[in-house]
Design an enzyme around this catalytic site. Structure first.
Site, short mmCIF file in Angstrom:
data_model
loop_
_atom_site.label_atom_id
_atom_site.label_comp_id
_atom_site.label_asym_id
_atom_site.label_seq_id
_atom_site.Cartn_x
_atom_site.Cartn_y
_atom_site.Cartn_z
N TYR A 145 92.47 -1.59 57.20
CA TYR A 145 91.71 -2.86 57.22
C TYR A 145 91.58 -3.36 58.67
O TYR A 145 92.60 -3.59 59.33
CB TYR A 145 92.47 -3.85 56.33
N ASP A 230 101.11 -4.30 51.32
CA ASP A 230 100.10 -5.34 51.11
C ASP A 230 99.39 -5.00 49.80
O ASP A 230 98.59 -4.07 49.75
CB ASP A 230 99.14 -5.35 52.31
N ILE A 232 97.35 -6.85 47.97
CA ILE A 232 96.31 -7.86 47.74
C ILE A 232 95.27 -7.41 46.72
O ILE A 232 94.65 -8.23 46.06
CB ILE A 232 95.66 -8.26 49.10
N LYS A 270 91.32 -11.75 46.54
CA LYS A 270 90.53 -10.63 45.99
C LYS A 270 90.54 -10.64 44.47
O LYS A 270 89.50 -10.60 43.84
CB LYS A 270 91.08 -9.29 46.49
C1 LIG Z 1 94.36 -5.40 53.04
C2 LIG Z 1 94.06 -6.84 53.31
N1 LIG Z 1 95.04 -7.66 53.70
C3 LIG Z 1 94.81 -8.95 53.97
C4 LIG Z 1 93.53 -9.49 53.87
C5 LIG Z 1 93.34 -10.95 54.19
O1 LIG Z 1 93.26 -11.71 52.99
P1 LIG Z 1 93.37 -13.27 52.89
O2 LIG Z 1 91.99 -13.79 52.62
O3 LIG Z 1 94.26 -13.53 51.70
O4 LIG Z 1 93.94 -13.80 54.14
C6 LIG Z 1 92.48 -8.69 53.47
C7 LIG Z 1 91.11 -9.23 53.37
O5 LIG Z 1 90.13 -8.54 53.37
C8 LIG Z 1 92.75 -7.32 53.19
O6 LIG Z 1 91.78 -6.49 52.80
#
Ligand SMILES: Cc1ncc(COP(=O)(O)O)c(C=O)c1O
Length: 471
Positions: A145, A230, A232, A270
């Site tokens: 990312y 992570d 997410i 997400k």
């Molecule tokens: C792997 C990953 N980590 C963190 C984030 C950041 O997310 P947040 O909006 O919760 O700060 C993203 C956003 O695209 C992501 O893809």
């Protein structure tokens, strides 16, 4: 004499990356069906807009939650004054249970080990502050990312050392790649403090295999370092193989040495599609990390009205179960639309089962096997074809020609148009005939094509057999 700090002038924020430049180009000329039909379609943004209607129906049925009320009575004053950085207990409990639900209730989360943060961005940075000193390093598998360069490095002074992964084994993490990255860091005189992975992966859209999970645990155990997972995208897994969280692996581990060294990051940006609400979390078995991260969370708290609203939403079990199921079903359909649409243009995607994007192989469209050629192709796709996608180089991919393409931040019609544009572009390359890619002529439309027909068949099958049979 310089009056500004080095942070102001250093460029490790990464805003000059093509990932962010593409967004700027989109902002200058955004596609709109009526007002700007030849504008740029945004496919570089991992947003989930597919299930807003489900959230909106819940809000309409539960007006107290967003109206600062409890049992019809105003709690405005209570919320306005609330400032405890430990977070609302009811929200932490609801979030922990939502995380359990996403993991098929195979894992238990103790809300006392949960730290609320303003999104995963803040969670990742906070973990860096807790686990590493400036000049120490974390190993990250590529592609990764693009925001990590900002989130992990910029304010903390921590370094990222890439673990080079390749298409030859579908970008899986291997023991040799881990060891090579570790030794490379050592040669650069960097002390390695841990490995950070995204599971499911951004940008690959794949989940880590059991073999990779075990390999990573063995590696951090042998080196005496941390692991950040992570997760997410954990609620976006729409196909087999199933998602396995590191917390599930830990539960079944005999060697409990690593228990305190595995830390989870989560966010509602997400899975619930709420990046504007800024709700994230750290989950750790290490008491010191939890205590320090909680104190640090003062710099990025989640507002009390957001916590109140979401505690009501997430503690509605009927809602959360249905939301997860329906959202995954919709993601699966979209994912198929993109994969089939690209296939129809002769473009293949890495086989994936999660996320809001596909990792797309356009190596055959490069003029040469180089990152310069990747940039050249990317510019054509942004400016001529009118699609903002993210080049692999912005994700530090080790091979040129891969692109991340998002599918959940637009309507089906817009995705359809994007597929028509890309098909027209590929065909013009093959025939050397140029045409206006942005408003493709009839023969490029996939509306009547076999791809469209197979998609319709697929959608029919899905609704006929029911979703469970498809998983
Ligand atoms: C792997 C990953 N980590 C963190 C984030 C950041 O997310 P947040 O909006 O919760 O700060 C993203 C956003 O695209 C992501 O893809």
């Amino acid at each position: 004499m310089k009056l500004l700090s080095r942070k102001v002038t250093c460029n490790s924020h990464g805003q000059d990356s093509s990932y962010f430049l593409g967004w700027q180009e989109y902002e200058k000329n955004p596609y709109d069906e009526l007002r700007n039909p030849s504008g740029i379609i945004q496919m570089g943004l991992a947003e989930n807009q597919l299930s807003f209607d489900i959230l909106e129906s819940w809000l309409a049925e539960n007006p107290d939650a967003s109206g600062f009320k409890r049992n019809g009575e105003s709690i405005f004053r209570e919320l306005a004054l609330f400032q405890d950085y430990h977070g609302l207990p009811a929200f932490k409990k609801a979030l922990a249970e939502f995380m359990e639900e996403i993991r098929g209730n195979k894992v238990r989360f103790d809300s006392n080990k949960l730290v609320l943060t303003a999104g995963a961005t803040s969670a990742n940075e906070t973990l860096m502050f807790c686990l590493a000193e400036p000049g120490e390093a974390f190993l990250l598998p590529t592609p990764y990312y693009p925001g990590f360069d900002r989130d992990l490095k910029w304010r903390t002074g921590v370094e990222i050392v890439p673990i080079q992964c390749y298409s030859s084994n579908n970008f899986q993490i291997t023991e040799a790649a881990l060891e090579e990255a570790y030794q490379r860091a050592r040669k650069q005189n960097l002390r390695v403090k841990g490995v950070l992975v995204t599971n499911p992966s951004n940008p690959l859209g794949t989940t880590l295999s059991r073999q990779e999970l075990n390999l990573l645990i063995t590696f951090i155990s042998a080196k005496g370092i941390h692991l950040i997972s992570d997760e997410i995208y954990s609620g976006t897994v729409f196909n087999s193989p199933n998602f396995v969280s590191f917390m599930e692996v830990l539960q079944n581990l005999v060697n409990t040495n690593v228990w305190n060294r595995v830390h989870l990051v989560y966010s509602l940006s997400k899975d619930l599609g709420l990046p504007g609400f800024r709700v994230g979390a750290i989950y750790s078995n290490d008491k010191m990390v939890v205590a320090t991260a909680t104190k640090m969370s003062s710099f990025g708290l989640v507002s009390s009205q957001t916590q109140y609203l979401l505690s009501a939403l997430l503690s509605d079990k009927k809602f959360s179960k249905n939301y997860i199921f329906e959202n995954q079903k919709r993601l699966k359909k979209r994912h198929s639309m993109l994969v089939i649409g690209l296939e129809n243009a002769g473009i293949k995607c890495l086989k994936s089962n999660a996320g809001l994007f596909c990792w797309v192989d356009m190596r055959h469209l490069l003029s040469s096997n180089s990152f310069d050629a990747e940039m050249e192709l990317w510019k054509k796709i942004v400016y001529e074809v009118g699609l903002n996608i993210s080049p692999g180089s912005s994700c530090h991919c080790s091979e040129p020609g891969w692109f991340r393409v998002c599918f959940a931040n637009m309507s089906e019609d817009t995705l359809d148009l994007a597929m028509q544009r890309i098909k027209a572009f590929v065909e013009s390359k093959l025939t050397n005939k140029s045409c206006n890619f942005r408003t493709p002529c009839h023969h490029h439309s996939i509306k009547n094509s076999s791809a469209r027909k197979s998609l319709t068949k697929w959608v029919f099958r899905l609704s006929f057999h029911g979703y469970e049979n498809e998983r």
